[in-house]
Design a protein around this motif. Sequence first.
Motif, PDB file in Angstrom:
ATOM      1  N   THR A 207       0.826  -1.206   0.000  1.00  0.00           N
ATOM      2  CA  THR A 207       0.000   0.000   0.000  1.00  0.00           C
ATOM      3  C   THR A 207       0.860   1.255   0.000  1.00  0.00           C
ATOM      4  O   THR A 207       0.614   2.200  -0.761  1.00  0.00           O
ATOM      5  CB  THR A 207      -0.943   0.006   1.217  1.00  0.00           C
ATOM      6  OG1 THR A 207      -1.764  -1.160   1.191  1.00  0.00           O
ATOM      7  CG2 THR A 207      -1.835   1.240   1.197  1.00  0.00           C
TER       8      THR A 207
ATOM      9  N   LEU B  22       2.056   6.725  -6.673  1.00  0.00           N
ATOM     10  CA  LEU B  22       0.971   7.624  -7.045  1.00  0.00           C
ATOM     11  C   LEU B  22       1.394   9.070  -6.862  1.00  0.00           C
ATOM     12  O   LEU B  22       1.104   9.932  -7.702  1.00  0.00           O
ATOM     13  CB  LEU B  22      -0.269   7.314  -6.200  1.00  0.00           C
ATOM     14  CG  LEU B  22      -1.549   8.095  -6.524  1.00  0.00           C
ATOM     15  CD1 LEU B  22      -1.994   7.814  -7.953  1.00  0.00           C
ATOM     16  CD2 LEU B  22      -2.663   7.715  -5.544  1.00  0.00           C
ATOM     17  N   ASN B  23       2.101   9.328  -5.781  1.00  0.00           N
ATOM     18  CA  ASN B  23       2.614  10.676  -5.535  1.00  0.00           C
ATOM     19  C   ASN B  23       3.597  11.097  -6.636  1.00  0.00           C
ATOM     20  O   ASN B  23       3.557  12.233  -7.130  1.00  0.00           O
ATOM     21  CB  ASN B  23       3.298  10.734  -4.173  1.00  0.00           C
ATOM     22  CG  ASN B  23       3.937  12.086  -3.904  1.00  0.00           C
ATOM     23  OD1 ASN B  23       3.244  13.086  -3.714  1.00  0.00           O
ATOM     24  ND2 ASN B  23       5.259  12.127  -3.885  1.00  0.00           N
TER      25      ASN B  23
ATOM     26  N   VAL C 162      -7.082   4.813  -6.946  1.00  0.00           N
ATOM     27  CA  VAL C 162      -5.867   5.040  -7.730  1.00  0.00           C
ATOM     28  C   VAL C 162      -6.221   5.472  -9.152  1.00  0.00           C
ATOM     29  O   VAL C 162      -5.643   6.423  -9.692  1.00  0.00           O
ATOM     30  CB  VAL C 162      -4.989   3.773  -7.755  1.00  0.00           C
ATOM     31  CG1 VAL C 162      -3.799   3.954  -8.698  1.00  0.00           C
ATOM     32  CG2 VAL C 162      -4.502   3.428  -6.349  1.00  0.00           C
TER      33      VAL C 162
ATOM     34  N   SER D 271      -7.675   9.009  -9.187  1.00  0.00           N
ATOM     35  CA  SER D 271      -6.623   9.979  -8.860  1.00  0.00           C
ATOM     36  C   SER D 271      -5.746  10.266 -10.071  1.00  0.00           C
ATOM     37  O   SER D 271      -5.358  11.407 -10.319  1.00  0.00           O
ATOM     38  CB  SER D 271      -5.756   9.454  -7.709  1.00  0.00           C
ATOM     39  OG  SER D 271      -6.514   9.308  -6.530  1.00  0.00           O
TER      40      SER D 271
ATOM     41  N   LEU E 261       1.142   4.126  -2.921  1.00  0.00           N
ATOM     42  CA  LEU E 261       0.896   5.538  -2.625  1.00  0.00           C
ATOM     43  C   LEU E 261       2.103   6.400  -2.994  1.00  0.00           C
ATOM     44  O   LEU E 261       1.960   7.534  -3.466  1.00  0.00           O
ATOM     45  CB  LEU E 261       0.543   5.706  -1.142  1.00  0.00           C
ATOM     46  CG  LEU E 261      -0.808   5.110  -0.715  1.00  0.00           C
ATOM     47  CD1 LEU E 261      -1.005   5.279   0.781  1.00  0.00           C
ATOM     48  CD2 LEU E 261      -1.960   5.748  -1.485  1.00  0.00           C
ATOM     49  N   TYR E 262       3.312   5.867  -2.769  1.00  0.00           N
ATOM     50  CA  TYR E 262       4.526   6.593  -3.167  1.00  0.00           C
ATOM     51  C   TYR E 262       4.566   6.772  -4.689  1.00  0.00           C
ATOM     52  O   TYR E 262       4.850   7.860  -5.192  1.00  0.00           O
ATOM     53  CB  TYR E 262       5.766   5.839  -2.692  1.00  0.00           C
ATOM     54  CG  TYR E 262       7.052   6.341  -3.306  1.00  0.00           C
ATOM     55  CD1 TYR E 262       7.646   7.520  -2.850  1.00  0.00           C
ATOM     56  CD2 TYR E 262       7.655   5.648  -4.359  1.00  0.00           C
ATOM     57  CE1 TYR E 262       8.813   7.992  -3.435  1.00  0.00           C
ATOM     58  CE2 TYR E 262       8.816   6.115  -4.937  1.00  0.00           C
ATOM     59  CZ  TYR E 262       9.396   7.289  -4.478  1.00  0.00           C
ATOM     60  OH  TYR E 262      10.556   7.748  -5.053  1.00  0.00           O
TER      61      TYR E 262
END
Length: 202
Positions: free
Chosen positions: A10, A17-18, A188, A191, A14-15
């Motif tokens: 997870t 995605l950033n 995701v 986003s 998220l990393y």
Amino acid sequence: MSIVLIVFITLLILYMLNQAINLGNLKHKLILKVFSIGCIICGAGALLTTIIYFSMQSTPIDVEWPIEHSENAITLKNDLIIVPHSYFPRVQVYNKSLEYIRGWRITSGNTFWLIPASDDTFYVQTARGNHQYLFNVNGKLISSETYIEERSAPEALRSNISLSVPVYLTLFMNPFYMVGLFAFGMFVFVSLRVCKPNKKIN
């Protein structure tokens, strides 16, 4: 699946995605797009399969539904172990080596408990409707009535059961896993579509 592994994956997603959103990393964006679509398909597919399976009056084949752990199983005098599913209205029968024999659906909701009756029969009491069913180990319904007094299995006949579940079937153990995977995939995917990168990195 280990909680540590789930948390690690997870955080990694998220990393990435950033990186994809804030820095416009195209490689990360492509990987995340494929990942999110995979999550959506797997989560929705597993959920739809489960809904169809448990809405059928009878199934053409008897399959073992994944159960990782149960604290409310009972052991009959013939050494058969009856295991209730924690999240689905279903009981499953195992031998003393924890090899699956058969299973069937309980029609009165997910909250129920088991009480030994004889060497090869047991009661199922349900929270909804106060139903009490008497089954034999072959899944045949012997009697059905409503109960007045709630009972529980003697401590000596209760068992904590842990069963091995293949990784590819983990999703089917808990409906929250299916919904969670679908929701995470949608998060995701949306986003990536909505958020615009500040700058682009190839």
